[in-house]
Motif scaffolding. Structure first.
Motif: not given
Length: 259
Positions: A7, A46, A48, A53-55, A73, A104-105, A108
């Motif tokens: 990312t 993406l 974050v 977006d993570w999905d 990340n 979130r990353g 996911a």
């Protein structure tokens, strides 16, 4: 050959990591907030801050690669300011990007890594996650949170064969200063100078980081100033406290017009 997602991969440390990983023969998915990537490397937009977006990123890795080996990340912004000057809106922004973006990353991709019984998560924190200079409350807080999250996951995911690293560099030359926003103009100016005048480069930091990843080190401190600051805090706490308070005293003097 590892399958890698980075990312914040279009500039700064993220771009340096992508280029060096590609040069080493890895498959890399570069991600960032822009609609298009800077070159022909596989790219995915993406943000974050977006769970959706993570999905999509996890789905892309499953569809195109059948999984993922290394999640980096790295996306983040610079911020800072005195506690009574920096706005709560600025706090919300940096928490959402620098801390919750990492959360979130990890959320996911944890199911994928658990199913694989393999994977390596690398979270970019900062020396500010280990040592806490004054006038940087929001940045110190989120980066310390990234360190804490990383340590927690290093234990939590270990039974599944998943390893975790956290990266803690000091200031290095990058375009991170362009992300600085906020109400404390004086502190913003100081941070910009420290970033832009650093003798360290993103390429140099990336090289050390990738070596630490290869060795599966948990704590990767890729430059001497960050390492010395961390050691001073651990082993010479009175000296560390004097240094931090000296910085705070000078800031007070500037604010009061004494110098």
């Amino acid at each position: 050959m590892n399958r890698v997602l980075v990312t914040g991969g279009s500039s700064g440390l993220g771009d340096a990591l992508v280029r060096q990983l590609l040069a080493s023969g890895h498959q890399v998915l570069r991600t960032d907030v822009a609609a298009e990537g800077p070159d022909d490397t596989p790219y995915l937009q993406l943000d974050v801050r977006s769970a959706a977006d993570w999905d999509k990123a996890a789905a892309w890795c499953s569809e195109h690669w059948g999984g993922l080996d290394l999640l980096i990340n790295n996306a983040g912004i610079a911020t800072g300011g005195r506690i009574d000057v920096e706005s709560l809106a600025a706090w919300d922004r940096v928490v959402d990007i620098n801390l919750m973006g990492v959360v979130r990353g990890c959320r996911a991709f944890a199911p994928m890594f658990k199913d694989q019984r393999s994977g390596h998560i690398v979270n970019t924190a900062s020396a500010a996650g280990l040592v806490h200079p004054p006038m940087m409350s929001s940045y110190n807080t989120v980066k310390a949170g990234v360190v804490a999250l990383s340590e927690t996951l290093s234990h939590e995911l270990h039974p599944y064969g998943v390893t975790v690293s956290v990266v803690c560099p000091s200031f290095f030359k990058t375009n991170l200063a362009d992300s600085i926003q906020g109400d404390d103009a004086e502190m913003n100016s100081v941070a910009r100078r420290l970033i832009e005048k650093s003798p360290r480069t993103a390429d140099g930091i990336a090289k050390v980081v990738l070596e630490g990843i290869r060795k599966q080190q948990f704590l990767i401190i890729p430059d001497r100033p960050a390492l010395m600051a961390w050691r001073t805090k651990r082993f010479a706490r009175p000296l560390y406290d004097r240094q931090m308070r000296k910085i705070a005293r000078r800031a007070r003097e500037r604010a009061e017009g004494s110098v």
